[in-house]
Design a protein around this motif. Structure first.
Motif, PDB file in Angstrom:
ATOM      1  N   PHE A 124      35.591  29.359  45.648  1.00 14.13           N
ATOM      2  CA  PHE A 124      35.438  30.757  45.265  1.00 14.13           C
ATOM      3  C   PHE A 124      35.993  31.562  46.424  1.00 14.13           C
ATOM      4  N   GLN A 125      37.134  32.236  46.219  1.00 16.52           N
ATOM      5  CA  GLN A 125      37.763  32.960  47.314  1.00 16.52           C
ATOM      6  C   GLN A 125      38.572  34.136  46.800  1.00 16.52           C
ATOM      7  N   SER A 126      38.900  35.060  47.721  1.00 15.65           N
ATOM      8  CA  SER A 126      39.634  36.259  47.358  1.00 15.65           C
ATOM      9  C   SER A 126      40.137  36.949  48.622  1.00 15.65           C
TER      10      SER A 126
ATOM     11  N   TRP B 197      38.561  36.176  52.171  1.00 11.14           N
ATOM     12  CA  TRP B 197      37.105  36.028  51.993  1.00 11.14           C
ATOM     13  C   TRP B 197      36.875  34.765  51.182  1.00 11.14           C
ATOM     14  N   ARG B 198      36.152  33.797  51.745  1.00 16.64           N
ATOM     15  CA  ARG B 198      35.882  32.539  51.047  1.00 16.64           C
ATOM     16  C   ARG B 198      34.382  32.281  51.043  1.00 16.64           C
TER      17      ARG B 198
ATOM     18  N   LYS C 280      41.190  41.279  45.471  1.00 19.62           N
ATOM     19  CA  LYS C 280      42.379  40.916  44.704  1.00 19.62           C
ATOM     20  C   LYS C 280      42.722  39.459  44.967  1.00 19.62           C
ATOM     21  N   GLU C 281      43.526  38.897  44.072  1.00 18.32           N
ATOM     22  CA  GLU C 281      43.931  37.499  44.147  1.00 18.32           C
ATOM     23  C   GLU C 281      42.717  36.576  44.220  1.00 18.32           C
ATOM     24  N   GLY C 282      41.645  36.948  43.550  1.00 17.01           N
ATOM     25  CA  GLY C 282      40.428  36.155  43.556  1.00 17.01           C
ATOM     26  C   GLY C 282      40.542  34.942  42.643  1.00 17.01           C
ATOM     27  N   VAL C 283      39.950  33.845  43.090  1.00 16.23           N
ATOM     28  CA  VAL C 283      39.971  32.596  42.332  1.00 16.23           C
ATOM     29  C   VAL C 283      38.602  31.938  42.433  1.00 16.23           C
TER      30      VAL C 283
END
Length: 162
Positions: free
Chosen positions: A29-31, A38-39, A146-149
């Motif tokens: 879970f990171q972004s 941010w992880r 942004k670019e969160g996964v």
């Protein structure tokens, strides 16, 4: 001739190296939070009795909470209603500051790319801008992710009657 032999040796060295690509299949879970990586160090996902999916990522005392109306593979637009939402809770000096999206509040999207019922995991992407709804005097007026996964986060089923 020595020059060609040397060049051939160098070329063989480059092409003979085996490219061991590292492919991580670990949940994550990171972004990018306000342009800084941010992880989450811990993360969970659950589906409540109404079918809403809630994915939570935590880093220290900070949390990102993503909620979608369903656990279906689709795109959920944020800032439209209070069902599909994103929240960022920042705890500084034992004081919580809440940034959230909601009806006509903030913007963004959560995209569920995979919900695997066999392994009970969920994957997707997210991006959102959530205004500060707690401390109006705060320097940071909004949290931008942004670019969160989130990838293969384990899902538990919860009962809304509890």
């Amino acid at each position: 001739m020595k020059k060609w032999f040397f060049l051939l040796s160098i070329l063989l060295l480059f092409f003979s190296c085996d490219k061991d690509e590292v492919m991580a299949n670990n949940p994550a879970f990171q972004s990018l939070k306000n342009e800084v990586f941010w992880r989450a160090t811990s993360f969970t996902a659950s589906i409540d009795g109404d079918g809403k999916l809630i994915v939570i990522g935590s880093l220290g005392t900070d949390r990102v909470v993503l909620q979608t109306a369903f656990a279906k593979v689709q795109t959920y637009v944020l800032g439209v209603d209070d069902v599909s939402t994103a929240r960022y809770i920042s705890s500084v000096s034992k004081q919580e500051v809440l940034y959230k999206t909601g009806k006509e509040l903030g913007s963004g999207q959560i995209v569920i790319t995979q919900y695997n019922k066999e392994t009970n995991t969920v994957s997707g992407t997210f991006a959102f801008v959530a205004p500060n709804s707690t401390d109006v005097m705060s320097v940071e007026k909004s949290a931008r992710f942004k670019e969160g996964v989130f990838y293969k986060v384990p899902v538990t089923l919860t009962n809304s009657n509890d």
